[in-house]
Design a protein around this motif. Structure first.
Motif, PDB file in Angstrom:
ATOM      1  N   ASP A   5       0.816  -1.219   0.000  1.00  0.00           N
ATOM      2  CA  ASP A   5       0.000   0.000   0.000  1.00  0.00           C
ATOM      3  C   ASP A   5       0.848   1.267   0.000  1.00  0.00           C
ATOM      4  O   ASP A   5       0.570   2.224   0.707  1.00  0.00           O
ATOM      5  N   ILE A   6       1.926   1.266  -0.771  1.00  0.00           N
ATOM      6  CA  ILE A   6       2.787   2.440  -0.899  1.00  0.00           C
ATOM      7  C   ILE A   6       2.607   2.999  -2.307  1.00  0.00           C
ATOM      8  O   ILE A   6       2.829   2.298  -3.277  1.00  0.00           O
ATOM      9  N   PRO A   7       2.179   4.256  -2.412  1.00  0.00           N
ATOM     10  CA  PRO A   7       2.035   4.825  -3.751  1.00  0.00           C
ATOM     11  C   PRO A   7       3.383   4.873  -4.466  1.00  0.00           C
ATOM     12  O   PRO A   7       4.412   5.152  -3.856  1.00  0.00           O
ATOM     13  N   LEU A   8       3.374   4.586  -5.757  1.00  0.00           N
ATOM     14  CA  LEU A   8       4.618   4.632  -6.525  1.00  0.00           C
ATOM     15  C   LEU A   8       5.252   6.012  -6.505  1.00  0.00           C
ATOM     16  O   LEU A   8       6.469   6.135  -6.553  1.00  0.00           O
ATOM     17  N   VAL A   9       4.442   7.049  -6.422  1.00  0.00           N
ATOM     18  CA  VAL A   9       4.991   8.402  -6.368  1.00  0.00           C
ATOM     19  C   VAL A   9       5.910   8.559  -5.164  1.00  0.00           C
ATOM     20  O   VAL A   9       6.918   9.247  -5.222  1.00  0.00           O
ATOM     21  N   ALA A  10       5.598   7.889  -4.084  1.00  0.00           N
ATOM     22  CA  ALA A  10       6.389   8.008  -2.865  1.00  0.00           C
ATOM     23  C   ALA A  10       7.808   7.496  -3.035  1.00  0.00           C
ATOM     24  O   ALA A  10       8.722   7.968  -2.378  1.00  0.00           O
ATOM     25  N   ILE A  11       8.012   6.541  -3.926  1.00  0.00           N
ATOM     26  CA  ILE A  11       9.356   6.012  -4.111  1.00  0.00           C
ATOM     27  C   ILE A  11       9.999   6.466  -5.423  1.00  0.00           C
ATOM     28  O   ILE A  11      11.162   6.183  -5.668  1.00  0.00           O
ATOM     29  N   GLY A  12       9.250   7.185  -6.247  1.00  0.00           N
ATOM     30  CA  GLY A  12       9.759   7.623  -7.547  1.00  0.00           C
ATOM     31  C   GLY A  12      11.033   8.442  -7.452  1.00  0.00           C
ATOM     32  O   GLY A  12      11.998   8.217  -8.183  1.00  0.00           O
ATOM     33  N   GLY A  14      13.220   8.527  -5.017  1.00  0.00           N
ATOM     34  CA  GLY A  14      14.299   7.662  -4.549  1.00  0.00           C
ATOM     35  C   GLY A  14      14.851   6.772  -5.645  1.00  0.00           C
ATOM     36  O   GLY A  14      16.045   6.493  -5.688  1.00  0.00           O
ATOM     37  N   LEU A  15      13.983   6.351  -6.552  1.00  0.00           N
ATOM     38  CA  LEU A  15      14.438   5.502  -7.654  1.00  0.00           C
ATOM     39  C   LEU A  15      15.217   6.287  -8.696  1.00  0.00           C
ATOM     40  O   LEU A  15      16.043   5.714  -9.400  1.00  0.00           O
ATOM     41  N   ILE A  16      14.969   7.586  -8.795  1.00  0.00           N
ATOM     42  CA  ILE A  16      15.792   8.417  -9.689  1.00  0.00           C
ATOM     43  C   ILE A  16      17.189   8.537  -9.097  1.00  0.00           C
ATOM     44  O   ILE A  16      18.185   8.412  -9.801  1.00  0.00           O
ATOM     45  N   ILE A  17      17.264   8.743  -7.791  1.00  0.00           N
ATOM     46  CA  ILE A  17      18.556   8.894  -7.115  1.00  0.00           C
ATOM     47  C   ILE A  17      19.313   7.570  -7.096  1.00  0.00           C
ATOM     48  O   ILE A  17      20.522   7.529  -7.299  1.00  0.00           O
ATOM     49  N   GLU A  18      18.590   6.469  -6.839  1.00  0.00           N
ATOM     50  CA  GLU A  18      19.217   5.146  -6.749  1.00  0.00           C
ATOM     51  C   GLU A  18      18.348   4.121  -7.481  1.00  0.00           C
ATOM     52  O   GLU A  18      17.456   3.513  -6.892  1.00  0.00           O
ATOM     53  N   PRO A  19      18.588   3.952  -8.790  1.00  0.00           N
ATOM     54  CA  PRO A  19      17.776   3.020  -9.574  1.00  0.00           C
ATOM     55  C   PRO A  19      17.846   1.572  -9.072  1.00  0.00           C
ATOM     56  O   PRO A  19      16.928   0.794  -9.312  1.00  0.00           O
ATOM     57  N   ASP A  20      18.890   1.209  -8.368  1.00  0.00           N
ATOM     58  CA  ASP A  20      19.047  -0.158  -7.864  1.00  0.00           C
ATOM     59  C   ASP A  20      18.541  -0.303  -6.429  1.00  0.00           C
ATOM     60  O   ASP A  20      18.862  -1.269  -5.744  1.00  0.00           O
ATOM     61  N   TRP A  21      17.731   0.643  -5.980  1.00  0.00           N
ATOM     62  CA  TRP A  21      17.232   0.675  -4.601  1.00  0.00           C
ATOM     63  C   TRP A  21      16.578  -0.646  -4.209  1.00  0.00           C
ATOM     64  O   TRP A  21      16.907  -1.221  -3.171  1.00  0.00           O
TER      65      TRP A  21
END
Length: 66
Positions: A5-12, A14-21
């Motif tokens: 239940d985590i919106p993708l926007v919330a991690i978007g 972070g994924l730009i900063i660290e694509p291998d998160w």
């Protein structure tokens, strides 16, 4: 698959900063997760020039270290 239940926007961002998160968390390598972007990281992150210019034009959106 677990329901987080985590919106993708919330991690978007972070994924730009660290694509291998996701892979690093699964592997227990949280201490290697990038939390800020250095100017020389733009090529490593494979960000298109237009996106990099967009990010630079919006101070504070990403933690950029110059």
């Amino acid at each position: 698959m677990d329901q987080l239940d985590i919106p993708l926007v919330a991690i978007g961002r972070g994924l730009i900063i660290e694509p291998d998160w996701i892979q690093k968390v699964k592997a227990g390598e949280e201490d290697t997760i990038r939390t800020e972007v250095h100017m020389e990281d733009s090529k490593d992150l494979a960000l298109p020039d237009a996106m990099w210019e967009y990010i630079e034009a919006r101070p504070g959106w990403l933690p950029i270290v110059k």
